[in-house]
Design a protein around this motif. Structure first.
Motif, short mmCIF file in Angstrom:
data_model
loop_
_atom_site.label_atom_id
_atom_site.label_comp_id
_atom_site.label_asym_id
_atom_site.label_seq_id
_atom_site.Cartn_x
_atom_site.Cartn_y
_atom_site.Cartn_z
N TYR A 144 -25.97 -33.07 15.72
CA TYR A 144 -25.86 -33.43 17.13
C TYR A 144 -24.80 -32.58 17.80
O TYR A 144 -23.77 -32.22 17.18
N PRO A 145 -25.00 -32.20 19.08
CA PRO A 145 -24.04 -31.35 19.78
C PRO A 145 -22.73 -32.08 20.06
O PRO A 145 -22.66 -33.31 20.03
N VAL A 146 -21.73 -31.30 20.34
CA VAL A 146 -20.42 -31.87 20.67
C VAL A 146 -20.43 -32.28 22.13
O VAL A 146 -20.81 -31.50 23.01
N PHE A 147 -19.97 -33.51 22.38
CA PHE A 147 -19.91 -34.00 23.75
C PHE A 147 -18.45 -34.08 24.16
O PHE A 147 -17.69 -34.93 23.69
N ASN A 148 -18.04 -33.12 25.02
CA ASN A 148 -16.65 -33.08 25.48
C ASN A 148 -16.55 -32.85 26.98
O ASN A 148 -15.55 -32.28 27.46
N LYS A 149 -17.55 -33.28 27.70
CA LYS A 149 -17.52 -33.11 29.16
C LYS A 149 -16.76 -34.27 29.79
O LYS A 149 -17.30 -35.11 30.50
N TYR A 150 -15.51 -34.33 29.48
CA TYR A 150 -14.63 -35.37 30.03
C TYR A 150 -13.21 -34.87 29.93
O TYR A 150 -12.90 -33.97 29.12
N PRO A 151 -12.30 -35.38 30.70
CA PRO A 151 -10.88 -34.96 30.61
C PRO A 151 -10.28 -35.44 29.29
O PRO A 151 -10.04 -36.64 29.11
N GLU A 152 -10.05 -34.50 28.41
CA GLU A 152 -9.62 -34.88 27.07
C GLU A 152 -8.25 -35.54 27.08
O GLU A 152 -8.01 -36.50 26.34
N LYS A 153 -7.35 -35.03 27.91
CA LYS A 153 -6.02 -35.63 27.96
C LYS A 153 -6.09 -37.08 28.44
O LYS A 153 -5.41 -37.96 27.91
N VAL A 154 -6.92 -37.28 29.43
CA VAL A 154 -7.05 -38.65 29.95
C VAL A 154 -7.64 -39.56 28.88
O VAL A 154 -7.19 -40.69 28.66
N VAL A 155 -8.66 -39.02 28.21
CA VAL A 155 -9.30 -39.84 27.18
C VAL A 155 -8.34 -40.11 26.03
O VAL A 155 -8.26 -41.23 25.51
N GLU A 156 -7.59 -39.04 25.63
CA GLU A 156 -6.61 -39.27 24.56
C GLU A 156 -5.56 -40.27 24.99
O GLU A 156 -5.17 -41.15 24.20
N TYR A 157 -5.14 -40.12 26.25
CA TYR A 157 -4.17 -41.10 26.75
C TYR A 157 -4.78 -42.50 26.77
O TYR A 157 -4.12 -43.49 26.40
N GLN A 158 -6.03 -42.56 27.21
CA GLN A 158 -6.70 -43.86 27.23
C GLN A 158 -6.82 -44.44 25.82
O GLN A 158 -6.63 -45.64 25.60
N LEU A 159 -7.16 -43.54 24.86
CA LEU A 159 -7.27 -44.02 23.48
C LEU A 159 -5.93 -44.52 22.96
O LEU A 159 -5.85 -45.57 22.31
N LYS A 160 -4.87 -43.73 23.24
CA LYS A 160 -3.55 -44.18 22.82
C LYS A 160 -3.17 -45.49 23.49
O LYS A 160 -2.61 -46.39 22.84
N GLU A 161 -3.46 -45.53 24.80
CA GLU A 161 -3.16 -46.77 25.51
C GLU A 161 -3.98 -47.93 24.94
O GLU A 161 -3.49 -49.06 24.80
N ARG A 162 -5.23 -47.65 24.61
CA ARG A 162 -6.07 -48.69 24.01
C ARG A 162 -5.48 -49.16 22.68
O ARG A 162 -5.43 -50.35 22.40
N GLU A 163 -5.07 -48.16 21.88
CA GLU A 163 -4.47 -48.53 20.60
C GLU A 163 -3.19 -49.32 20.79
O GLU A 163 -2.95 -50.32 20.10
N ARG A 164 -2.37 -48.84 21.77
CA ARG A 164 -1.14 -49.58 22.03
C ARG A 164 -1.44 -50.99 22.54
O ARG A 164 -0.83 -51.97 22.10
#
Length: 848
Positions: A475-495
């Motif tokens: 399957y292709p890589v899906f990265n059409k999104y702001p990675e920093k925002v998503v990483e921040y969101q993921l970190k925030e989600r984890e926190r």
């Protein structure tokens, strides 16, 4: 049976009976062929419950079709098979009906048979090296575990054994080449065309498979939808799904993503199967791209596709992934905010075709985020029915990805009249999130009109790329999104998740503390209530104790009165018994005295008669003695001596008679005393002994005299001596008869006294029974008092103490009665013993 509440049972005669688990009624029966005896021992059913297979002590497998309740086929296994030990279905990826099942035979080989071709697909195990005794298949159909005869386990990868089974079916839609001259278009009603093309001829599948995508699009424009029977395959053809089994298997093997572990709470679904399928597909999407783990609208977007392809998770995943890559390609550029560029494009399209609606929406401060974004992230599943939604997706996947924006604008245009009536924000939101009276045909017609009339500057083709399918292999890589925002969101989600876990932990502790506090408060309140209840109970018990004391006092008084009455009755009974006994004794003594007096008189008369006879005989013999004076001198001396002894005996007898008379007077005076009975009996015995003694003495004197006279006149008259001996014998027999009669009378008297004593014992026993009746009555009163006083401990102690006192008094009373009865019995027995001894001694003396 899978998917039903039917329970199948098999009996010894190989008859299979189906029961309803709720009503326990016989639903249907499955019969074998007449004359067969397959001896069924193992069974299995396909995944959808359509077929039921049974095997046993033969190499034949019976297959029934549950829909018709008839025997469909009898499968004959190879000649090596003598019996079937186990049957199990084999789950497959593209075969949800589980038409392949395995049969474990006695040779330890597992043979998998297909119900479609009734041929052996593959085998597991070897009869020469390892014999399989039992087999288990995983629910997903990935692995097979075999238990060997030596206790070892063997794990098989079913995918490697069934690659030819897991290949997707050949596409049913294939392109055909038709000359352009042969195409003649004419207007035919829609229903007529559907019926002619898809219902009349069942072989239209071959026609569909031979069509290309352009022809399918023409069919869609002509009919308005794809045929429902072939919609799954057409979608797979239109979306060009690669069906990457290995890549999907890798994602699936990662398990449930932590972000969707509690999906049943945030997105509950009635069907557990559909819930698990949705969780599995979303987890695969989360493992594919991390942005999907924090996308809130993803479950709403994926749910209708998962529901449609719930029997094939791979296709459901690839359909959603293809839809996201093409129709949602610009949705995540402003994540986590809605796609502003897409919403602006829809607003421009709507303003171009219906500016009045846009002005009305702007006037009410309704942005595209409110009336467009919910339609997009739910894929119109909230406002359309299932059939309408599938029709819409037919058109969506058959056109450019930007056509979805025109459909959104068309839905607002078709709802313009209803939207003009809305003035509040809640009204617009309610309209967008609920089903409305919008025809799917009108919606599609409007969307196509908008799509065909759009100028290039506002056309979605300028911002949205054309359709591109998923590559095969991976399957292709899906990265059409702001990675920093998503990483921040993921970190925030984890926190936030960690904080939530900590908060949950603290809340649990707080809940435990609160619960403990509540329990303590409840225990305290319970203790207070119990104390109040105990106080009330104590007060009530004290009141009851006072009442019971009064009752006990009354009962004691009644008991004392009953005791007095009982004692009086006992005294009266004893007095009456004593009086009766004394009266009977006096009567007996009087009778015995009268008998003795009569006997004495009779003996006196007899003695006088004998004396006269002796005197006469002496006078006669004196005449004879006159001639023998010489001989009589010596005898005269002896006679004088004998006369002297006779005189002494007479004086002694007279003295004894005088003593007896004196004792008689004394006894008569002492009869009224307590020991009158015994003394009277002793006096009677003494009188009898004295009479017998005097009689014996007189008899001895007479005997000596007679012997003397016989000695004198022996030579004169032997006949007189014999007569004398006969008379003496007769007299002795008479005396013995008299003594025997006396002894019999005395024995009868003793029996009468014994009977009187037994009567007295019976009266004493009756008295004791009355006493026991009174005691039982008192005991019943105590039992009633105990029942009334149950539960009152203090009153119970007082009552027990008083009952002990009553028992002690009653025991003393019973002991006194028992002692009195024992004393009377002992007195009677002593009297009987004394009477018996006197009679026996008297009889012995008399006999001697």
């Amino acid at each position: 049976m899978p998917g039903s509440n039917v329970l199948l049972t098999c009996f010894r005669d190989d008859s299979i009976v189906a029961w309803d688990c709720e009503t326990l009624e016989n639903v249907f029966n499955l019969y074998k062929q007449p004359g067969e005896q397959p001896a069924f021992t193992t069974f299995c059913s396909t995944g959808n419950g359509e077929y039921f297979i049974a095997g046993g002590r033969s190499r034949y497998l019976h297959v029934w079709k549950t829909s018709t309740k008839k025997l469909n086929h009898i499968v004959q296994l190879p000649d090596k098979v003598k019996s079937v030990k186990q049957l199990t279905p084999l789950p497959q990826l593209f075969d949800q009906n589980n038409t392949v099942f395995g049969a474990l035979s006695q040779d330890g080989v597992m043979r998998f048979v297909s119900l479609n071709t009734y041929k052996i697909v593959f085998t597991v195990g070897d009869a020469t090296s390892s014999i399989i005794s039992q087999v288990a298949v995983s629910p997903t159909g990935k692995h097979l575990v075999a238990v060997l005869s030596d206790g070892s386990l063997q794990l098989y990868n079913i995918r490697s054994l069934t690659r030819h089974l897991n290949t997707p079916p050949v596409p049913l839609v294939k392109a055909v080449t038709v000359p352009q001259t042969d195409i003649q278009l004419r207007h035919v009603p829609d229903e007529t065309r559907k019926r002619r093309c898809f219902n009349e001829n069942p072989n239209n599948l071959a026609q569909i498979t031979n069509l290309d995508i352009k022809k399918l699009k023409k069919i869609l424009r002509g009919f308005g939808e794809y045929p429902e029977k072939y919609r799954h395959f057409i979608w797979r053809l239109m979306l060009k799904l690669p069906e990457n089994n290995e890549a999907y298997g890798v994602l699936l093997d990662k398990g449930v993503h932590p972000a969707f572990a509690e999906l049943h709470k945030t997105c509950p679904v009635k069907s557990p199967k559909l819930q698990r399928c949705l969780q599995r597909v979303l987890s695969c999407l989360g493992h594919w791209s991390s942005i999907f783990t924090i996308t809130d609208f993803l479950p709403m977007l994926a749910f209708p596709f998962v529901k449609m392809f719930q029997n094939n998770h791979l296709v459901a995943f690839e359909v959603i992934a293809t839809f996201i890559l093409n129709w949602c390609q610009l949705w995540f550029e402003y994540f986590p905010h809605p796609p502003v560029n897409i919403l602006t494009s829809i607003e421009n399209i709507l303003n171009f075709h219906d500016p009045k609606v846009v002005k009305h929406l702007i006037a009410n401060q309704i942005s595209p985020k409110i009336y467009c974004w919910p339609l997009l992230y739910t894929a119109f599943s909230e406002v359309l029915t299932a059939n309408e939604w599938m029709i819409l997706i037919d058109h969506v996947i058959s056109n450019h990805p930007g056509f979805l924006l025109c459909i959104c604008a068309a839905y607002i245009t078709c709802s313009r009249q209803a939207l003009f009536t809305c003035v509040h924000r809640k009204d617009f939101e309610y309209y967008i999130h609920n089903r409305n009276r919008v025809s799917i045909k009108t919606l599609m017609s409007t969307a196509y009109n908008i799509w065909s009339s759009l100028p290039d500057d506002i056309s979605p083709k300028g911002i949205i790329s054309p359709f591109s399918s998923i590559s095969s292999g991976d399957y292709p890589v899906f990265n059409k999104y702001p990675e920093k925002v998503v990483e921040y969101q993921l970190k925030e989600r984890e926190r936030i998740h960690a904080e939530e876990m900590e908060y949950i932990k603290q809340r649990q502790m707080a809940e435990e503390i609160r619960g403990h506090t509540v329990r303590l408060q409840q225990q305290e309140e319970t203790w207070k209530r119990e104390q109040e209840m105990l106080t009330d109970a104590e007060r009530q018990r004290r009141q009851l104790l006072l009442e019971e004391e009064n009752k006990l006092t009354e009962q004691r008084l009644r008991l004392q009165a009953m005791k007095r009455e009982l004692r009086l009755r006992e005294v009266e009974v004893l007095d009456a018994a004593r009086t009766n006994f004394i009266a009977n004794a006096e009567t007996d003594h009087k009778d015995r005295l009268l008998q003795l007096e009569r006997e004495i008189k009779r003996k006196a008369v007899l003695r006088e008669t004998e004396t006269k006879a002796a005197v006469e005989e002496v006078a006669l013999k004196e005449l004879e003695i006159a001639t023998q004076q010489g001989l009589l001198e010596q005898e005269l001396q002896r006679e004088r001596y004998t006369a002297k002894r006779r005189q002494d005996a007479a004086e002694l007898a007279e003295h004894d008679l005088e003593n007896l008379r004196r004792q008689k007077y004394v006894l008569n005076d002492s009869v009224e005393g307590d020991g009158a009975t015994i003394r009277l009996q002793d006096a009677q015995h003494d009188l009898a002994r004295s009479a017998v003694k005097s009689q014996t003495l007189r008899h001895m004197s007479d005997y000596e005299r007679a012997r003397h006279l016989n000695a004198i006149y022996t030579e004169m008259s032997l006949n007189n001596i014999r007569n004398k001996e006969a008379s003496e014998k007769t007299e002795k027999e008479n005396l013995e008869t008299v003594i025997r009669e006396k002894t019999k009378d005395i024995y009868e008297d003793i029996l009468e006294q014994k009977k009187a004593i037994e009567d007295q014992k019976a009266e004493t026993l009756a008295t004791q029974q009355r006493v026991e009746g009174l005691y039982q009555e008192i005991k019943n009163m105590r039992v009633a008092d105990n029942k009334e006083n149950e539960g009152h401990q203090e009153n119970k102690i007082e009552f027990l103490r008083r009952r002990h006192t009553l028992d002690r008094e009653q025991g003393e009373l019973l002991r006194s009665v028992r002692n009195l009865r024992t004393k009377l019995a002992n007195d009677a027995l002593s009297e009987l013993k004394d009477s018996s001894k006197s009679v026996l001694s008297h009889g012995d003396s008399t006999v001697s």
